[in-house]
Design an enzyme around this catalytic site. Structure first.
Site, PDB file in Angstrom:
ATOM      1  CG  HIS A   1      44.488  42.977  45.488  1.00  0.00           C
ATOM      2  ND1 HIS A   1      43.564  42.833  45.184  1.00  0.00           N
ATOM      3  CD2 HIS A   1      45.301  44.400  45.749  1.00  0.00           C
ATOM      4  CE1 HIS A   1      42.858  43.616  46.777  1.00  0.00           C
ATOM      5  NE2 HIS A   1      44.345  44.756  46.168  1.00  0.00           N
TER       6      HIS A   1
ATOM      7  CD  GLU B   1      47.006  49.772  48.675  1.00  0.00           C
ATOM      8  OE1 GLU B   1      47.843  50.381  48.486  1.00  0.00           O
ATOM      9  OE2 GLU B   1      46.070  49.927  47.932  1.00  0.00           O
TER      10      GLU B   1
END
Length: 270
Positions: free
Chosen positions: A13, A91
């Site tokens: 990202h 994550e």
């Protein structure tokens, strides 16, 4: 036996304010992209704009969702492709360290006599637990790609149009030339995956150590397991054996790791 070859392009990202401030996000801090992160997502989207994606997946955290949406919005071929938001891609959890400076995690790891990637803060997720999520995602990915592209009519070309399957013996076995389409010549299906830095590091180790992924010539271990910058890119090419009991991974090849030459703006840290 029928085979299916497909590419997977994994993108980290874009930057968030916490990345800029060197603060840990993990799963508990769900921030959108910063202004720099939006620029990075546009940059990687432009870099990948001529590639054809047949499938797209992202973590369900804001920073990954935004990055995936911007990449596909920039696509010349697949701007309407649906992104599957998968929590298996989120994550690694850093437990009590989330929201705190990255240096705090480094200090905790040092006090425990461990490196940061191998240290688990209290209430955090161990690398082994992240690996279990990766295994579950990869199994689901193999099933999805086989269902979408391994039917009796052969693989589907990008964005759902029919296309004949190409031989696995293609440019995927040749030298890497630092182009956006490296490794994809003759590969009939291609998935975009947008995830996170710590997750990607564990995923690369899983692909190399567990799936026996082949590596580019002269790649050093320091590069292989290094931290991926914001909107850095990894690419792998998989060949599945399509058996009566389901898809079975055969050859896996790494095309490149943590490519960042396309970046024109700053990098984050986590």
């Amino acid at each position: 036996m029928k085979m299916l070859t497909f590419g997977v392009t994994i993108v980290r990202h874009g930057e968030t304010q916490y990345n800029k401030d060197k603060l840990l996000q993990g799963q508990g801090v769900d921030l959108p992209l910063s202004e720099t992160g939006l620029q990075q997502a546009e940059t990687v989207g432009n870099y990948l704009s001529e590639l054809k994606f047949t499938n797209a997946f992202s973590s369900d955290l804001q920073r990954a969702k935004q990055t995936a949406d911007i990449i596909l919005r920039n696509s010349l071929h697949c701007s309407g492709l649906e992104v599957v938001r998968d929590p298996l891609l989120k994550e690694r959890s850093f437990g009590i360290a989330e929201g705190r400076p990255v240096d705090d995690l480094k200090n905790m790891a040092s006090a425990a006599g461990l490196s940061c990637p191998n240290f688990t803060p209290p209430q955090g997720e161990t690398p082994a637990q992240v690996k279990l999520r990766i295994e579950e995602f990869m199994s689901a990915l193999f099933l999805r790609m086989a269902a979408d592209h391994g039917g009796p009519d052969g693989p589907q070309d990008a964005c759902g149009s029919s296309g004949a399957a190409s031989s696995p013996d293609s440019e995927t076995d040749g030298p890497v030339a630092s182009r956006p389409d490296d490794g994809l010549l003759g590969v009939p299906a291609h998935a975009l995956v947008v995830s996170h830095g710590a997750y990607m590091r564990v995923a690369v180790r899983y692909l190399v150590e567990d799936l026996q992924c082949s590596l580019p010539p002269n790649m050093k271990a320091s590069q292989l397991y290094s931290a991926c910058p914001n909107t850095g890119i990894c690419r792998f090419v998989f060949t599945l054996r399509l058996t009566d009991t389901g898809p079975v991974p055969g050859a896996v090849r790494c095309v490149f790791i943590n490519r960042k030459e396309h970046l024109k703006v700053g990098k984050g840290t986590d």
